[in-house]
Design a protein around this motif. Structure first.
Motif, PDB file in Angstrom:
ATOM      1  N   GLN A   1      49.517  64.722  76.871  1.00 13.21           N
ATOM      2  CA  GLN A   1      48.729  65.952  77.030  1.00 13.21           C
ATOM      3  C   GLN A   1      49.653  67.134  77.300  1.00 13.21           C
ATOM      4  N   LYS A   2      50.644  66.923  78.167  1.00 16.64           N
ATOM      5  CA  LYS A   2      51.597  67.987  78.486  1.00 16.64           C
ATOM      6  C   LYS A   2      52.373  68.399  77.225  1.00 16.64           C
ATOM      7  N   HIS A   3      52.801  67.398  76.458  1.00 21.39           N
ATOM      8  CA  HIS A   3      53.542  67.668  75.219  1.00 21.39           C
ATOM      9  C   HIS A   3      52.653  68.406  74.215  1.00 21.39           C
ATOM     10  N   ARG A   4      51.390  67.974  74.106  1.00 16.93           N
ATOM     11  CA  ARG A   4      50.456  68.613  73.177  1.00 16.93           C
ATOM     12  C   ARG A   4      50.242  70.078  73.565  1.00 16.93           C
ATOM     13  N   GLU A   5      50.083  70.342  74.883  1.00 18.73           N
ATOM     14  CA  GLU A   5      49.899  71.720  75.338  1.00 18.73           C
ATOM     15  C   GLU A   5      51.141  72.560  75.057  1.00 18.73           C
ATOM     16  N   SER A   6      52.305  71.966  75.251  1.00 16.34           N
ATOM     17  CA  SER A   6      53.556  72.670  74.967  1.00 16.34           C
ATOM     18  C   SER A   6      53.649  73.015  73.477  1.00 16.34           C
ATOM     19  N   MET A   7      53.301  72.044  72.634  1.00 14.14           N
ATOM     20  CA  MET A   7      53.368  72.283  71.189  1.00 14.14           C
ATOM     21  C   MET A   7      52.315  73.316  70.765  1.00 14.14           C
ATOM     22  N   ASP A   8      51.134  73.270  71.355  1.00 13.35           N
ATOM     23  CA  ASP A   8      50.103  74.271  71.053  1.00 13.35           C
ATOM     24  C   ASP A   8      50.580  75.670  71.431  1.00 13.35           C
ATOM     25  N   GLN A   9      51.245  75.782  72.583  1.00 14.86           N
ATOM     26  CA  GLN A   9      51.776  77.079  73.011  1.00 14.86           C
ATOM     27  C   GLN A   9      52.829  77.582  72.026  1.00 14.86           C
ATOM     28  N   LYS A  10      53.714  76.700  71.582  1.00 13.61           N
ATOM     29  CA  LYS A  10      54.737  77.092  70.611  1.00 13.61           C
ATOM     30  C   LYS A  10      54.093  77.530  69.296  1.00 13.61           C
ATOM     31  N   ILE A  11      53.061  76.812  68.885  1.00 12.19           N
ATOM     32  CA  ILE A  11      52.364  77.165  67.639  1.00 12.19           C
ATOM     33  C   ILE A  11      51.720  78.542  67.773  1.00 12.19           C
ATOM     34  N   ARG A  12      51.077  78.800  68.924  1.00 14.83           N
ATOM     35  CA  ARG A  12      50.458  80.119  69.135  1.00 14.83           C
ATOM     36  C   ARG A  12      51.512  81.227  69.109  1.00 14.83           C
ATOM     37  N   GLU A  13      52.662  80.979  69.743  1.00 15.57           N
ATOM     38  CA  GLU A  13      53.728  81.987  69.753  1.00 15.57           C
ATOM     39  C   GLU A  13      54.231  82.251  68.337  1.00 15.57           C
TER      40      GLU A  13
END
Length: 145
Positions: free
Chosen positions: A79-91
């Motif tokens: 979940q932490k990794h998914r949130e990190s990747m989602d944040q990178k995608i948004r950026e």
């Protein structure tokens, strides 16, 4: 050893002593040590079986708990990794949007310059020779200063 196991051992020993006392008073057993050993061995077998059965159950339960904890930790890490990747995608999407806006402005500037160039070409082609000479002299004089 836990209190539970100690209590179980004491209860089993007490039950064996009471059973032996009952059997001895009724005359079913002979107080020879060989007979007592056989009876105690026969009584120890079910106890050992139950003890092993419950201890293996406890070990299996502990293993299940450990595996469950590990699975929960993996889910949390995932979940932490998914949130990190989602944040990178948004950026990156935001950055891409900004780049597209810049590109749009540049395209607009290029179109404006092309229209100005076309207007200048029309004006130049519409000028006669004297007007061209005057324009050239004006531009040439401006550059010298």
């Amino acid at each position: 050893m836990s209190w539970k196991n100690i209590f179980l051992i004491i209860a089993v020993i007490a039950a064996i002593v009471l059973l032996l006392g009952f059997l001895f008073t009724e005359g079913y057993i002979d107080p020879k040590w060989q007979t007592l050993t056989i009876i105690l061995g026969a009584l120890a077998i079910p106890y050992q079986y139950l003890k092993n059965r419950f201890s293996s159950f406890s070990k299996k339960y502990d293993e299940i708990e450990r595996l469950s904890d590990r699975a929960d930790q993996r889910k949390a890490d995932e979940q932490k990794h998914r949130e990190s990747m989602d944040q990178k995608i948004r950026e990156r999407e935001l950055r891409l949007q900004l780049l597209e806006e810049r590109l749009s402005k540049i395209d607009t500037s290029i179109e404006n310059l092309e229209m100005k160039q076309a207007n200048v070409k029309k004006k130049v082609s519409a000028m006669d020779e004297d007007e061209l000479k005057e324009a050239f002299e004006d531009l040439f004089k401006r550059k010298e200063h």
